[in-house]
Each structure stands twice: as structure tokens, then as C-alpha cells.
Design a protein around this motif. Structure first.
Motif, PDB file in Angstrom:
ATOM      1  N   LYS A 214       0.830  -1.180   0.000  1.00 62.15           N
ATOM      2  CA  LYS A 214       0.000   0.000   0.000  1.00 62.15           C
ATOM      3  C   LYS A 214       0.884   1.255   0.000  1.00 62.15           C
ATOM      4  O   LYS A 214       0.679   2.179  -0.810  1.00 62.15           O
ATOM      5  N   SER A 215       1.880   1.257   0.868  1.00 63.02           N
ATOM      6  CA  SER A 215       2.693   2.468   0.960  1.00 63.02           C
ATOM      7  C   SER A 215       3.511   2.658  -0.308  1.00 63.02           C
ATOM      8  O   SER A 215       3.740   3.770  -0.766  1.00 63.02           O
ATOM      9  N   LYS A 216       3.900   1.526  -0.893  1.00 60.33           N
ATOM     10  CA  LYS A 216       4.650   1.640  -2.139  1.00 60.33           C
ATOM     11  C   LYS A 216       3.757   2.222  -3.233  1.00 60.33           C
ATOM     12  O   LYS A 216       4.155   3.098  -3.993  1.00 60.33           O
ATOM     13  N   ARG A 217       2.531   1.714  -3.242  1.00 62.08           N
ATOM     14  CA  ARG A 217       1.610   2.197  -4.241  1.00 62.08           C
ATOM     15  C   ARG A 217       1.347   3.705  -4.025  1.00 62.08           C
ATOM     16  O   ARG A 217       1.348   4.493  -4.971  1.00 62.08           O
ATOM     17  N   ALA A 218       1.161   4.077  -2.764  1.00 63.37           N
ATOM     18  CA  ALA A 218       0.912   5.482  -2.435  1.00 63.37           C
ATOM     19  C   ALA A 218       2.084   6.343  -2.914  1.00 63.37           C
ATOM     20  O   ALA A 218       1.902   7.395  -3.544  1.00 63.37           O
ATOM     21  N   GLN A 247       8.972  23.234 -10.912  1.00 69.35           N
ATOM     22  CA  GLN A 247       9.964  22.186 -10.645  1.00 69.35           C
ATOM     23  C   GLN A 247      10.168  22.003  -9.158  1.00 69.35           C
ATOM     24  O   GLN A 247      10.296  20.887  -8.651  1.00 69.35           O
ATOM     25  N   GLU A 248      10.174  23.138  -8.452  1.00 67.38           N
ATOM     26  CA  GLU A 248      10.365  23.093  -7.019  1.00 67.38           C
ATOM     27  C   GLU A 248       9.193  22.326  -6.361  1.00 67.38           C
ATOM     28  O   GLU A 248       9.403  21.469  -5.496  1.00 67.38           O
ATOM     29  N   VAL A 249       7.996  22.654  -6.829  1.00 68.27           N
ATOM     30  CA  VAL A 249       6.799  21.978  -6.293  1.00 68.27           C
ATOM     31  C   VAL A 249       6.936  20.461  -6.473  1.00 68.27           C
ATOM     32  O   VAL A 249       6.682  19.664  -5.571  1.00 68.27           O
ATOM     33  N   TYR A 250       7.379  20.117  -7.673  1.00 71.49           N
ATOM     34  CA  TYR A 250       7.541  18.690  -7.959  1.00 71.49           C
ATOM     35  C   TYR A 250       8.532  18.049  -6.996  1.00 71.49           C
ATOM     36  O   TYR A 250       8.299  17.020  -6.394  1.00 71.49           O
ATOM     37  N   ARG A 251       9.663  18.736  -6.817  1.00 67.57           N
ATOM     38  CA  ARG A 251      10.704  18.188  -5.948  1.00 67.57           C
ATOM     39  C   ARG A 251      10.197  17.988  -4.528  1.00 67.57           C
ATOM     40  O   ARG A 251      10.456  16.964  -3.898  1.00 67.57           O
ATOM     41  N   VAL A 252       9.458  18.977  -4.062  1.00 68.37           N
ATOM     42  CA  VAL A 252       8.930  18.868  -2.698  1.00 68.37           C
ATOM     43  C   VAL A 252       7.997  17.659  -2.587  1.00 68.37           C
ATOM     44  O   VAL A 252       8.088  16.860  -1.646  1.00 68.37           O
ATOM     45  N   ALA A 253       7.113  17.545  -3.578  1.00 65.74           N
ATOM     46  CA  ALA A 253       6.157  16.420  -3.556  1.00 65.74           C
ATOM     47  C   ALA A 253       6.905  15.089  -3.562  1.00 65.74           C
ATOM     48  O   ALA A 253       6.595  14.161  -2.809  1.00 65.74           O
ATOM     49  N   GLU A 254       7.929  15.059  -4.409  1.00 68.69           N
ATOM     50  CA  GLU A 254       8.711  13.821  -4.513  1.00 68.69           C
ATOM     51  C   GLU A 254       9.341  13.489  -3.169  1.00 68.69           C
ATOM     52  O   GLU A 254       9.285  12.351  -2.689  1.00 68.69           O
ATOM     53  N   HIS A 255       9.921  14.508  -2.558  1.00 70.59           N
ATOM     54  CA  HIS A 255      10.564  14.316  -1.258  1.00 70.59           C
ATOM     55  C   HIS A 255       9.602  13.788  -0.228  1.00 70.59           C
ATOM     56  O   HIS A 255       9.904  12.850   0.509  1.00 70.59           O
ATOM     57  N   ALA A 256       8.436  14.442  -0.215  1.00 69.28           N
ATOM     58  CA  ALA A 256       7.434  14.055   0.773  1.00 69.28           C
ATOM     59  C   ALA A 256       7.070  12.586   0.591  1.00 69.28           C
ATOM     60  O   ALA A 256       7.018  11.816   1.555  1.00 69.28           O
ATOM     61  N   ALA A 257       6.861  12.205  -0.682  1.00 69.77           N
ATOM     62  CA  ALA A 257       6.488  10.820  -0.950  1.00 69.77           C
ATOM     63  C   ALA A 257       7.596   9.876  -0.506  1.00 69.77           C
ATOM     64  O   ALA A 257       7.365   8.863   0.160  1.00 69.77           O
ATOM     65  N   GLU A 258       8.826  10.223  -0.868  1.00 68.66           N
ATOM     66  CA  GLU A 258       9.965   9.380  -0.493  1.00 68.66           C
ATOM     67  C   GLU A 258      10.035   9.235   1.023  1.00 68.66           C
ATOM     68  O   GLU A 258      10.231   8.141   1.549  1.00 68.66           O
ATOM     69  N   ASP A 259       9.890  10.381   1.694  1.00 67.68           N
ATOM     70  CA  ASP A 259      10.006  10.350   3.146  1.00 67.68           C
ATOM     71  C   ASP A 259       8.942   9.464   3.768  1.00 67.68           C
ATOM     72  O   ASP A 259       9.224   8.629   4.637  1.00 67.68           O
ATOM     73  N   ALA A 260       7.716   9.643   3.275  1.00 73.48           N
ATOM     74  CA  ALA A 260       6.621   8.841   3.827  1.00 73.48           C
ATOM     75  C   ALA A 260       6.906   7.364   3.597  1.00 73.48           C
ATOM     76  O   ALA A 260       6.767   6.531   4.500  1.00 73.48           O
ATOM     77  N   TYR A 261       7.353   7.089   2.397  1.00 74.67           N
ATOM     78  CA  TYR A 261       7.648   5.703   2.024  1.00 74.67           C
ATOM     79  C   TYR A 261       8.749   5.151   2.919  1.00 74.67           C
ATOM     80  O   TYR A 261       8.627   4.060   3.501  1.00 74.67           O
ATOM     81  N   ASP A 262       9.814   5.925   3.060  1.00 75.21           N
ATOM     82  CA  ASP A 262      10.934   5.476   3.894  1.00 75.21           C
ATOM     83  C   ASP A 262      10.487   5.251   5.326  1.00 75.21           C
ATOM     84  O   ASP A 262      10.887   4.269   5.962  1.00 75.21           O
TER      85      ASP A 262
END
Ligand code: SF4
Ligand code: SF4
Lengths: 427, 425
Positions: A214-218, A247-262
């Protein structure tokens, strides 16, 4: 003397004149003896509940066989041991909390329908005990997946809980509509006190795996969405500052997702680590929740070795089951130790050992040739793991065995041994 | 059942009469060449045949031909036989197990060997009774590379081959050397089961000086003494179904046959006596006996010590393949390697129950057949299916019946099926 000898009538018969002093009955009772350690563990952990389940199965199995033979005017076979084997295997694969009449019903389906209607011992296609269990699963799904704590666990947990908390839990459970029937079930069996229930190891494994997925999918969807937004922005032809912002918005979103996943991964890993050692031990020793008899892998292993030494069974099927399931579990664990339980725990859990030595080895429903039996074992092991890892169900023994039973005639045909010196050439 | 093995083989004299059947071998039966009332001596030919696959028969005693008539035969029917009243001097044996003088292989040529073997009427003494001279005949299409000497007992309980190896090792080895020479093979291998270390030891000593002979120990496992199994165990070659060992360049020869060959070639002795194991709980005095071929079974049993009260079943051979006989007035043949007398307690079987598909019969079948499937096919009168499952390859060894926990008479079904297949043609 000569006269006498000439008078004497000697017996005339077909060779050979020697037979091994063995009988199918003895084979069956040896299987029962092999199950004694597992029965002992079941009785120790689940006390009178296991006893009631086992006795209901045994008595009704023998009665069913007797009745079917009587009605169809066939020779009496109810004490040939095979009904007893089916009854014990079925009994040990049921939750100890199942009410007696459900056990009786399941046994009736196992013996009456899966065996006697097919023509009795030796003519059935499916493993009777597994058919009986499949029937109960279909009919009483929730009761069949309510696993009480073992007596020891129960005591320990209770000691931690105050009376108040217990009654709160009871109310909570009762309030939850989906659990209602299970709770009732449990209450009926146990009288006034509600036994504590919990998930089996495989169920826990399954939920961890699902949580991981689930978290991976998220994580994947979050990133995909962010990327789509960025892509749209780029398409719209923005430049300079605006592009940088996107681009910055994208990076932040990516980070957030990575962090949550981690974070989830870390959490899951912690949970795995905290359990993995304990779980492995407990599946082996049998202090884990589960069916009455499928909790202790060691008990089944001891019984299985006894059968191997007595040559009641041969090693090909157990080896096949353990080999394919072990390899698949190992690969899964190696690829992703967070999502997957270690292979030893997989071996120990969910009746896999019971299956390897006592269920898949049922002679009637497995192939005849050595090669066929080995392939059969490999197939059962592989199917168990496929169902556990990819299927909707946390455990897979029952369906794996039933599916391979279906393939037995085919395996028999494809693996017929080549006669020494080749086939007879028909003139 | 080893009591029989421990003692030396005992020589027995014939009874009042001997019966020499004209057919004791695979192939054409002989025609009598003596007349009623004629005097015969030990080793005199009493029956011959012109056919290629046949072997002459000889009188085992000095005596007078009482009659030539159809007499009961171990195969259950009546067969033309020469009945001889044993006269003075009777049956003579002196030092039956020894070779008289120093054996010199170089003295004998192929033709000489084959002729002597043929004249002595030697047949396979392990039970099959195939004329040995035919086996020795050279066939340019099928050259022989290896001669196997079968020192594996063909059945449990029987110990005659083992006993013979202990007592007549030199003769056996000489016989093997002669067969190797006659067939033009490059080597001779003596296969002995690993539960007979004493025989292996004696035979090892006996082959000293022959550099083309060797001993191979093989697993003690019925039916190790069957040709197919032996060839497979010792040479790793597989005799094709329906074929002969010769098809893979092998000639198999029983130890008794080898000894008889040596005696025939060196002394011109005809095959008129053989070693027979008497075994089973129904006998008072089991053991190995050297008896004249043609001696009546009743005489043999009586002279050996008789039957006890529990004797219920008399087998011509061992307990796995030996057919039963209801009568004892039948003669010992060249191929009779043993007699087993069982008591009721030994053979009583439980009632057959349903096949539980335990696959023990499949695992045990030395020919890799699926006995339960064949038996089921026969039971269902589906002869085609039985044929497809290679029913005709079955060698009747009985292992499947022995092992079946459900006591199913698999072999009885298989035999019935074989008869049906033959009738279908
Ligand atoms: S008797 Fe049975 S075990 Fe022996 S060859 Fe025939 S089928 Fe196989
Ligand atoms: S040994 Fe007997 S019970 Fe077992 S498969 Fe063969 S016939 Fe059936």
C-alpha cells in the motif's frame, strides 16, 4: 510315512508364497501414530477445545463411514484406519474454537461426500480432509478464521489486561458488526469468558506485506501525480521563474512521498525485526496462534521423520514441498525482506510441515511413480507460496493440495516409468 | 533359513525307481532311444533329439528300463518318460565336487567344449533350463564380450548355489573359463551377493591365475539372480524387453551349470545329478542334497528326513516364484534348484482390501512396471490397457504381491491378463 504323504492333499496356489507382514490398516494406524506429537501439542495449547474438535471429527468420521457402508450394503471399513486419519487431519486443521456440530458437518462432507460417494478408500480423487475443510471455509468463513490465543498466551495476556479492558474489548468487538458472529462463536464455546483472539502469523505477515504494498503504491502514485503536474506545466509553455516554481513543487512532492515511504519501510522493518526471531521460534515450537494442530512445525517434523523411518511414506513428496516452497520463500525474502517473512518462518507457519508430511503424502490422491510424486510435491509447495505471496488468502495449503489432486491423473499419465529394457513391442 | 547352508551337501541315493522325463528343458522334447526291459548304466543316453534347441537325457543309475510312458511331470501335465528300476550298484558318485586332475584350459578347443556340453545334456541349472550348448554356439552377428556367472541365489530360502560355491569353487571357475573360451568373450565376471562373504573369499582364491576372470559383489536383493537384473547390476547394460542378454553381448551362466560344464568337458560326465536345496518349516531336516536327476520328490523328501505334520504346501523352487505341486510322485529335473515346504502359518494371507495407491508395488517392480494399473486393467477386462501398460514384460517375480499392504493378488491378475493377451494373438 510314504503312504501318508501320498494321501495328503497339499495346498495349490499362485506364487509368490511369501508376503510382507504389512497391511493397509497398519499403514493408516502408523500415520495416526505419527500425528501423536502434533495432537499432544494441540491438546497442550488449546486444552479441552482441541479435544472437543478432535473427538467430534473422529466419532463422526467413523459413524459416517459406517452409515455409508451400511446403506450401500458394502463391507465394513469404518475401522480400517483411513477414516481416523482423515478425521485427525481435518480436526487438527480447524480452529480450536469451532463448535462441535460444524466439525461434524465438515467431517461428513470429508468422509461421506469426498470419499464414500467416490467409491470409498482408494477411489477418491481429492484429499477428503481438505475437501471437508474447504467446505467449512466456504460455509463458515469467519468462524474458520478466528484464531484464539493458546492457553499460555491467553494467560499471559490476561495477566496484562485488567478486567475492565477485557470487557471494553468485548464491547468493542461486539460493536463491530463484521466480527459479530465470530465473537458469538467464541462466546458459545468458552462459556462466560471470552477468549482472546488474534491474527495468525501468516495473517500478520500478510498484513505487513499489504501495508508495504500500500505504501509503495501510495508513493508511486504521489510521484506520478506530481510528475504529471510538472509535465502539464512544461507543456503549457511556461518559462523562467514559473518553471522553476513548478519544478520546485515537484521536488517537494517527490521528497514528501519518499520520506513517507521510507518512514513506513522503517516502521515495517522494525516490526519485522522485532518479530522475526521470535516468530521463527514460535512457529517451530507451536506457541503461535493457528489451527488446533498446525501451530507446531517441530511436532509435525518429528511425526514425519517417524513415517519416513518406518517407510510409511517416501521422501519425495515432503522434499518436493519443502524444496519449492523454501526456494520461493527464500527468493522473495532475499528480494524484499521488508515485505516478506523469512523462509524458515514460512516453513513453520500455516501447516506447511503438516502438509509436507501428512496431507500431500496421502497415497490415494498423489501420483504413483517416483517422478510423479516428486513433481506433485514441488507443485504443492510452489502453489502454497504463490497463494501466500500473491493470492488474496494468507495461507494456501488447502487449495494447493486440492489443485494438485486434480492434476494427479495427468501426472500419472505423463510420468509413467519406462520399463527396464523398453516397452513391449506389440507384434 | 540358513540352517541348510551350514552343513555340507548330503549325497542321496535314488529310491526304487527313477523317472527320466524326455522334456527337462526349453525346446524340443527328446525321443526315447532305449526299450522296455533294456539294461542301462549311469550316464547312458536314454533320450535324444535332432533339434537344435534341445538337450539329450541320460540315465542317472544302473538299472533296467521298467517302462516308457507318460508320467506326471513337475509342470503339472504328463510327459513321456523313461522309468528305470534301480539295479545293483545303483547310483554312483565319487567325489562329485572335485575335478580329477590338474585342469589345463589350453587343452580344450571351442568345438570340443561345445560338443562335450551338448553330449552331457547340460541345461541352465538355475531354473530356466535353456540348453547350454545353444548359448555357446557362436553367432557372428552377436559377438559375446562378457560371460556373467550367476552366483546370486535366484530366490530367498534357496542356498544350493551358495553351497556349491563353497564346495566346488575350482570346478565352477574351470567351467567359467571354458565358457569364456568357447564364446570368445574377453572376460568372465562372477556376481556374488554381498551377504555371502565366505563364498566371495573362496571364489577369489579359485580365480587366482586367471587374469580374465573377476568377482563382483552385488547387493543382496531379490530378484538379483534374475538374468536381466544381474546383467544390469554387473555390466550396466540393459537387456531390451523381449530380448536376450546376448543382444547386449552377454552370456549368463549359473554356477551349477558352470560346474557341470567343467565336469562334462574334463571327465565326460553327463548331467545326471544336481544339488537341490530342501527348505521350509514343513521339513524335518532341511539342507542341501546332491541327488540323481530323475529321483522322485517323495523319495527325496523321505530320505532327507520327511515332512512334519504342519507341512501344507510344496513348492518346486523358492517361495517367490516356485509353483505349487499337489503330488509328490514327480521327478527332480535338471533345472530343479530347490524344494520349499511351507506350513500354513508361513503363507496364510489376509483378505485383500482396496488398493490405497500407496505405489509400493510400483517402487518395488524390478522392471519398472505399474502393477496396480495392470491389475486394475485386467480386473476391468480391459486387455488393451493392460497391454499398453506392458503387461507382457512382467517376469512373474512376485515382488509386487510381496510388498502390497492391501494383500492384492496382483500377479494372479497379471497372469490371467497374460493368458488373455496370448489368446488374442
Ligand atoms: S511380478 Fe510384479 S513386480 Fe514382478 S515384474 Fe511382474 S509386475 Fe513387476
Ligand atoms: S502395493 Fe497394493 S495397495 Fe499399494 S498401490 Fe500397489 S496394489 Fe495398490
Amino acid at each position: 510315512m510314504t503312504e501318508e504323504v501320498k494321501e495328503k492333499m497339499f495346498v495349490v496356489s499362485s506364487s509368490p508364497h511369501l508376503v510382507e507382514p504389512s497391511s493397509s490398516k497398519r499403514v493408516m494406524y502408523e500415520v495416526c501414530i505419527g500425528m501423536i506429537p502434533a495432537i499432544g501439542v494441540a491438546l497442550y495449547h488449546f486444552r479441552e477445545r482441541a479435544l472437543i474438535v478432535l473427538l467430534s471429527c473422529i466419532v463422526s468420521a467413523i459413524a459416517t463411514e459406517y452409515i455409508f457402508n451400511a446403506v450401500r450394503k458394502k463391507a465394513k471399513t469404518h475401522f480400517d484406519g483411513s477414516a481416523l486419519v482423515t478425521a485427525i487431519i481435518l480436526g487438527l486443521s480447524l480452529p480450536a474454537t469451532l463448535v462441535w456440530w460444524k466439525c461434524v458437518l465438515g467431517t461428513f462432507v470429508a468422509i461421506g461426500i469426498a470419499k464414500m460417494l467416490f467409491g470409498g478408500l482408494g477411489s477418491n480423487i481429492f484429499n477428503p480432509a481438505m475437501v471437508g475443510r474447504a467446505f467449512l471455509m466456504a460455509a463458515f468463513g469467519s468462524a474458520m478464521t478466528t484464531w484464539v490465543f493458546t492457553a499460555d498466551q491467553d494467560k499471559a495476556e490476561r495477566a496484562l489486561w485488567s478486567q475492565e479492558q477485557i470487557s471494553q474489548t468485548v464491547q468493542l468487538c461486539a460493536a463491530d458488526g463484521s466480527e459479530e458472529s465470530a465473537v458469538e462463536e467464541v462466546a458459545v464455546v468458552s462459556g462466560a469468558t471470552l477468549p482472546l483472539t488474534g491474527a495468525t502469523l501468516l495473517k500478520e505477515d500478510d498484513s505487513l506485506r499489504k501495508a508495504y504494498k500500500k505504501s509503495k503504491r501510495a508513493h508511486d502514485t504521489a510521484i506520478a501525480e506530481a510528475r504529471a503536474v510538472l509535465h502539464d506545466a512544461e507543456e503549457s509553455g511556461i518559462v523562467g521563474e514559473e518553471l522553476a516554481v513548478a519544478q520546485e513543487v515537484y521536488r517537494v512532492a517527490e521528497h514528501a512521498a519518499e520520506d513517507a515511504y521510507d518512514a513506513t519501510k522503517k516502521e515495517l522493518k522494525k516490526e519485522r525485526d522485532s518479530k522475526s526471531y521470535k516468530d521463527t521460534i514460535s512457529t517451530l515450537m507451536g506457541s503461535e496462534r493457528g489451527s488446533a494442530g498446525e501451530t507446531s512445525a517441530i511436532a509435525w517434523l518429528i511425526g514425519g521423520l517417524f513415517l519416513l523411518v518406518r517407510r510409511t511414506i517416501t521422501w519425495r513428496i515432503p522434499l518436493g514441498v519443502l524444496l519449492s516452497s523454501g526456494v520461493i520463500a527464500l527468493i522473495a525474502w532475499w528480494v524484499n525482506p521488508i515485505a516478506n517473512m523469512n523462509p524458515i518462518a514460512h516453513w513453520g507457519a500455516g501447516g506447511l510441515m503438516m502438509c509436507a508430511f501428512f496431507i500431500a503424502t496421502d497415497p490415494v490422491t498423489c501420483p504413483l511413480s517416483r517422478k510423479g510424486r516428486f513433481i506433485f510435491g514441488l507443485g504443492v509447495g510452489a502453489l502454497i507460496m504463490i497463494i501466500r505471496l500473491f493470492g488474496a488468502l494468507p495461507e494456501g495449503v488447502m487449495y494447493a493440495v486440492l489443485i494438485m489432486n486434480m492434476l494427479t491423473p495427468l501426472l500419472d499419465r505423463c510420468t509413467r516409468p519406462m520399463p527396464l529394457g523398453g516397452h513391449v513391442k506389440n507384434a | 533359513m540358513t540352517e541348510a547352508l551350514q552343513c555340507m551337501a548330503v549325497e542321496l541315493e535314488a529310491g526304487a525307481t527313477v523317472v527320466v522325463p524326455m522334456s527337462q528343458h526349453i525346446g524340443a522334447p527328446c525321443k526315447p532311444v532305449v526299450e522296455k526291459g533294456q539294461e542301462v548304466t549311469v550316464g547312458q543316453v536314454v533320450g535324444e533329439s535332432e533339434a537344435f534347441v534341445s538337450a539329450p537325457v541320460h540315465s542317472p543309475v544302473n538299472g533296467v528300463v521298467a517302462k516308457i510312458a507318460d508320467m506326471p511331470h513337475p509342470n503339472g501335465s504328463k510327459v513321456q518318460s523313461v522309468v528305470i528300476t534301480v539295479g545293483q550298484g545303483g547310483h554312483k558318485t565319487s567325489q562329485w565336487q572335485k575335478l580329477p586332475d590338474k585342469f589345463e584350459l589350453d587343452k580344450y578347443e571351442y568345438e570340443q567344449i561345445e560338443k562335450a556340453v551338448n553330449a552331457a545334456g547340460i541345461v541352465g541349472m538355475g531354473g530356466a533350463a535353456f540348453p547350454t550348448a545353444v548359448k555357446l554356439a557362436r553367432n557372428p552377428q552377436k559377438p559375446v564380450t562378457t560371460v556373467l556367472l550367476n552366483g546370486c541365489e535366484c530366490e530367498p530360502y534357496l542356498t544350493s548355489d551358495h553351497r556349491l560355491m563353497l564346495e566346488a569353487a575350482d570346478s565352477i571357475v574351470a567351467g567359467l573359463a571354458l565358457v569364456v573360451k568357447a564364446t570368445g568373450a574377453s572376460k568372465g565376471v562372477i556376481g556374488i551377493e554381498d551377504n555371502k562373504p565366505d563364498a566371495i573369499e573362496v571364489m577369489l582364491k579359485a580365480i587366482e591365475g586367471y587374469d580374465n576372470l573377476q568377482i563382483a559383489s552385488c547387493k543382496t536383493k531379490y530378484p538379483q539372480g534374475a538374468e536381466r537384473q544381474l546383467v544390469n547390476a554387473l555390466t550396466k547394460r540393459v537387456v531390451p524387453t523381449g530380448g536376450l542378454p546376448l543382444d547386449v553381448g552377454v552370456v549368463v551362466c549359473n554356477v551349477g551349470t558352470a560346474a557341470a560344464i567343467a565336469w562334462a568337458v574334463t571327465q565326460g560326465r553327463a548331467l545326471t545329478e544336481r544339488i537341490v536345496t530342501l527348505t521350509g518349516k514343513g521339513l524335518n531336516n532341511p539342507g542341501n542334497f546332491v541327488v540323481p536327476v530323475g529321483m522322485l520328490l517323495s523319495d527325496l523328501i523321505e530320505f532327507s528326513g520327511g515332512l512334519n505334520d504342519e507341512a501344507e504346501k510344496v513348492l518346486l523352487g523358492g517361495p517367490m516364484m516356485g509353483p505349487t505341486t499337489s503330488r509328490l510322485d514327480i521327478p527332480i529335473l535338471k533345472g530343479t534348484s530347490g524344494i520349499t515346504v511351507m506350513t500354513a502359518a508361513e503363507y496364510l494371507k489376509a483378505e485383500p482390501t482396496a488398493c490405497i495407491r500407496c505405489s509400493r508395488c510400483v517402487d518395488v517392480c524390478p522392471l519398472n512396471l505399474v502393477p496396480t494399473k495392470i491389475a486394475h486393467a485386467v480386473k476391468a477386462r480391459n486387455i488393451e490397457m493392460a497391454k499398453e501398460n506392458d503387461i507382457m514384460a512382467c517376469c512373474d517375480c512376485g515382488c509386487c504381491v510381496f510388498i502390497c499392504p492391501s494383500q492384492i493378488p496382483l500377479l494372479q491378475y497379471i497372469r490371467t491378463g497374460k493368458i488373455a493377451v496370448r489368446q488374442m494373438g
